[in-house]
Write a protein that holds these residues in place. Structure first.
Motif, PDB file in Angstrom:
ATOM      1  N   VAL A 226     -44.758 102.872 -11.228  1.00 31.22           N
ATOM      2  CA  VAL A 226     -44.360 103.406  -9.924  1.00 31.22           C
ATOM      3  C   VAL A 226     -43.015 102.812  -9.490  1.00 31.22           C
ATOM      4  O   VAL A 226     -42.620 101.728  -9.913  1.00 31.22           O
ATOM      5  N   ASP A 227     -42.334 103.582  -8.624  1.00 32.10           N
ATOM      6  CA  ASP A 227     -41.078 103.109  -8.028  1.00 32.10           C
ATOM      7  C   ASP A 227     -41.422 102.518  -6.674  1.00 32.10           C
ATOM      8  O   ASP A 227     -41.463 103.223  -5.671  1.00 32.10           O
ATOM      9  N   PHE A 228     -41.693 101.237  -6.641  1.00 37.19           N
ATOM     10  CA  PHE A 228     -42.182 100.630  -5.395  1.00 37.19           C
ATOM     11  C   PHE A 228     -41.048 100.270  -4.438  1.00 37.19           C
ATOM     12  O   PHE A 228     -41.221 100.314  -3.232  1.00 37.19           O
ATOM     13  N   ASP A 229     -39.881  99.930  -4.981  1.00 33.52           N
ATOM     14  CA  ASP A 229     -38.785  99.554  -4.071  1.00 33.52           C
ATOM     15  C   ASP A 229     -37.962 100.759  -3.629  1.00 33.52           C
ATOM     16  O   ASP A 229     -37.000 100.625  -2.872  1.00 33.52           O
ATOM     17  N   GLY A 230     -38.355 101.951  -4.100  1.00 33.40           N
ATOM     18  CA  GLY A 230     -37.755 103.178  -3.577  1.00 33.40           C
ATOM     19  C   GLY A 230     -36.316 103.441  -3.970  1.00 33.40           C
ATOM     20  O   GLY A 230     -35.611 104.168  -3.283  1.00 33.40           O
ATOM     21  N   ASP A 231     -35.874 102.882  -5.099  1.00 33.36           N
ATOM     22  CA  ASP A 231     -34.493 103.139  -5.512  1.00 33.36           C
ATOM     23  C   ASP A 231     -34.386 104.325  -6.471  1.00 33.36           C
ATOM     24  O   ASP A 231     -33.342 104.566  -7.054  1.00 33.36           O
ATOM     25  N   GLY A 232     -35.501 105.023  -6.648  1.00 33.57           N
ATOM     26  CA  GLY A 232     -35.481 106.212  -7.497  1.00 33.57           C
ATOM     27  C   GLY A 232     -35.763 105.927  -8.962  1.00 33.57           C
ATOM     28  O   GLY A 232     -35.819 106.843  -9.772  1.00 33.57           O
ATOM     29  N   LYS A 233     -35.924 104.642  -9.299  1.00 30.92           N
ATOM     30  CA  LYS A 233     -36.193 104.294 -10.701  1.00 30.92           C
ATOM     31  C   LYS A 233     -37.492 103.510 -10.809  1.00 30.92           C
ATOM     32  O   LYS A 233     -37.791 102.682  -9.943  1.00 30.92           O
ATOM     33  N   ARG A 234     -38.218 103.756 -11.867  1.00 32.51           N
ATOM     34  CA  ARG A 234     -39.410 102.956 -12.143  1.00 32.51           C
ATOM     35  C   ARG A 234     -38.964 101.881 -13.122  1.00 32.51           C
ATOM     36  O   ARG A 234     -39.064 102.040 -14.329  1.00 32.51           O
ATOM     37  N   ASN A 235     -38.446 100.812 -12.564  1.00 30.77           N
ATOM     38  CA  ASN A 235     -37.775  99.801 -13.378  1.00 30.77           C
ATOM     39  C   ASN A 235     -38.650  98.557 -13.546  1.00 30.77           C
ATOM     40  O   ASN A 235     -38.780  97.739 -12.645  1.00 30.77           O
ATOM     41  N   LEU A 236     -39.243  98.445 -14.740  1.00 31.55           N
ATOM     42  CA  LEU A 236     -40.117  97.301 -15.027  1.00 31.55           C
ATOM     43  C   LEU A 236     -39.347  96.170 -15.679  1.00 31.55           C
ATOM     44  O   LEU A 236     -39.914  95.131 -15.985  1.00 31.55           O
ATOM     45  N   SER A 242     -40.557  93.952  -8.374  1.00 30.09           N
ATOM     46  CA  SER A 242     -41.302  94.822  -7.440  1.00 30.09           C
ATOM     47  C   SER A 242     -42.006  95.981  -8.134  1.00 30.09           C
ATOM     48  O   SER A 242     -43.209  96.190  -7.967  1.00 30.09           O
ATOM     49  N   ASP A 243     -41.233  96.758  -8.913  1.00 26.45           N
ATOM     50  CA  ASP A 243     -41.828  97.937  -9.551  1.00 26.45           C
ATOM     51  C   ASP A 243     -42.894  97.525 -10.561  1.00 26.45           C
ATOM     52  O   ASP A 243     -43.946  98.168 -10.661  1.00 26.45           O
ATOM     53  N   ALA A 244     -42.634  96.460 -11.305  1.00 27.74           N
ATOM     54  CA  ALA A 244     -43.585  96.042 -12.343  1.00 27.74           C
ATOM     55  C   ALA A 244     -44.905  95.577 -11.725  1.00 27.74           C
ATOM     56  O   ALA A 244     -45.989  95.942 -12.204  1.00 27.74           O
TER      57      ALA A 244
END
Ligand code: CA
Length: 425
Positions: A226-236, A242-244
């Protein structure tokens, strides 16, 4: 999210000829759906048969053939060629695949490292540092912050060791190596889609192709990141976890995490307890366990968290746990009991809980892979179905050990010790 792969290949030599023929036949029958392994059984009995190590040239030929399948699966040719150019065969990945810690260490050795005082202390620090984030994740996904922190702690030492092996190289090596080729090929295609989509810059991870702060496999990224920080990327993969961390909570929620319920609880069993009942297959309401004399290790009365099972990861001489459905949810990350207890116990310790009170039979050593396979083969010969000769001490093997122990009048705790192997010999 390490991937547990059934181990194929070596079986010990040195058994008598007659037993050996039966053994080879059984092995062939049990592994009948796995020709790559069956071929390793030589006509004159079971030899070393360690699956052959591949080569760079072999990998390149495999990539050539794989290219057609990847393109059919929708990977653009230019993208495939750019991504797979220079992919290297990594024999260390294959070696790691054959000797996973959770299955080659005793549970106490594993927990000494997994839930070391250092990892607990760093977990408490990580929780303090990321408290607001972890609380927002807990509120949104219903997975307790200590559990998410524990997964982070075990998978990457809280983001410190995210793995520096090229994901495409590891997955290509494992897909080519072939023991679970189809699985790793599917993961490789998912990884190629991630690269093609421009979602990751530096795509590195651990040996089995899992990557990021909480070690997601590519297919899990596609389905559950999921993209939890809302920057448009699901960056693990970046420094910001945050996203991970949110993806891990989402993953556990997806598999049925029950908010506010424990994974398990250390318990004490009374004298004369019927050890046949210590298996994930026997599920009883807490009241029934109370009636049988089961008590929390910390004293007092058992809280009612609904039905659970008793697990003895180190046998009758080790610590005992009453486990609940969240145990099976953590299992979706990694199926090894030691890993699941590691996550659960680390979370408890981060929350301020006590160390495991029970002692372990530290004088016992872990069986080697060859010994575990021999144990399974001998159980099968003795008429106790271990479910396969793969070296994995799964539920069927444990049930077979229990049945053998019961038949011999030994405490049926299902623990596959050297003593049991000696008795079977
Ligand atoms: Ca993001």
């Amino acid at each position: 999210m390490r991937v547990l792969v059934k181990l194929g290949g070596s079986v010990r030599a040195g058994l008598g000829g007659e037993v050996m023929r039966v053994f080879a036949g059984l092995l062939a029958a049990m592994l009948g759906n796995s020709p790559a392994v069956a071929q390793t059984i030589l006509p004159d009995g079971v030899q070393t048969a360690e699956a052959k190590m591949g080569t760079q040239a072999g990998l390149e030929a495999w990539v050539e053939a794989f290219r057609t399948r990847a393109l059919e699966a929708g990977i653009p040719a230019a993208s495939f060629d750019a991504a797979m150019r220079g992919v290297e065969f990594n024999p260390k990945v294959v070696e790691r695949d054959r000797s996973q810690n959770e299955f080659t260490k005793t549970v106490w050795d594993y927990l000494d490292t997994a839930v070391s005082e250092d990892r607990v202390a760093l977990g408490i620090k990580a929780l303090q540092k990321h408290q607001a984030l972890l609380e927002r994740i807990e509120a949104e996904y219903g997975v307790e912050k200590e559990i998410v922190a524990a997964v982070w702690g075990l998978e990457s030492a809280y983001g410190t060791y995210r793995g520096d092996l090229p994901v495409l190289g590891s997955l290509a090596t494992l897909a080519y190596d072939g023991r679970r080729g189809a699985f790793f090929e599917a993961e490789l295609i998912a990884a190629l889609r991630i690269v093609d989509g421009g979602h990751v810059e530096n795509f590195t991870g651990s040996w089995a192709g899992a990557s990021g702060h909480t070690q997601f496999m590519p297919s899990s990224w596609e389905k559950l990141a999921v993209d939890f920080d809302g920057d448009g990327k699901r960056n693990l993969w970046g420094d910001d976890p945050s996203d991970a961390l949110a993806s891990t909570a989402n993953y556990l929620r997806h598999w049925g995490w029950k908010t506010g319920m424990p994974w398990g609880l250390e318990v004490r069993l009374p004298e004369g307890f019927d050890y046949v009942q210590t298996t994930e297959r026997v599920v009883k309401p807490v009241a029934d366990w109370v009636a049988l004399g089961v008590r929390p290790a910390t004293g007092g009365e058992l809280p009612d968290h609904g039905p659970g099972s008793i697990l003895l990861p180190g046998g009758a001489r080790g610590a005992a746990f009453l486990i609940f459905p969240n145990f099976q949810v953590i299992e979706k990350y990694n199926t090894a009991d030691a890993y699941i207890i590691g996550i659960g116990h680390l979370a408890d310790r981060i929350k301020g809980g006590p160390p495991i009170a029970g002692t372990w039979p530290r004088e016992l050593r872990a069986l080697t892979l060859e010994e575990r396979r021999e144990l399974q083969a001998l159980l099968a010969i003795a008429g106790f179905d271990p479910g396969g000769v793969d070296g994995r001490m799964g539920p069927k093997t444990i049930a077979a050990v229990k049945a053998f122990q019961k038949a011999r009048g030994i405490i049926p705790d299902g623990y596959p010790s050297l003593e049991i192997l000696m008795l079977l010999r």
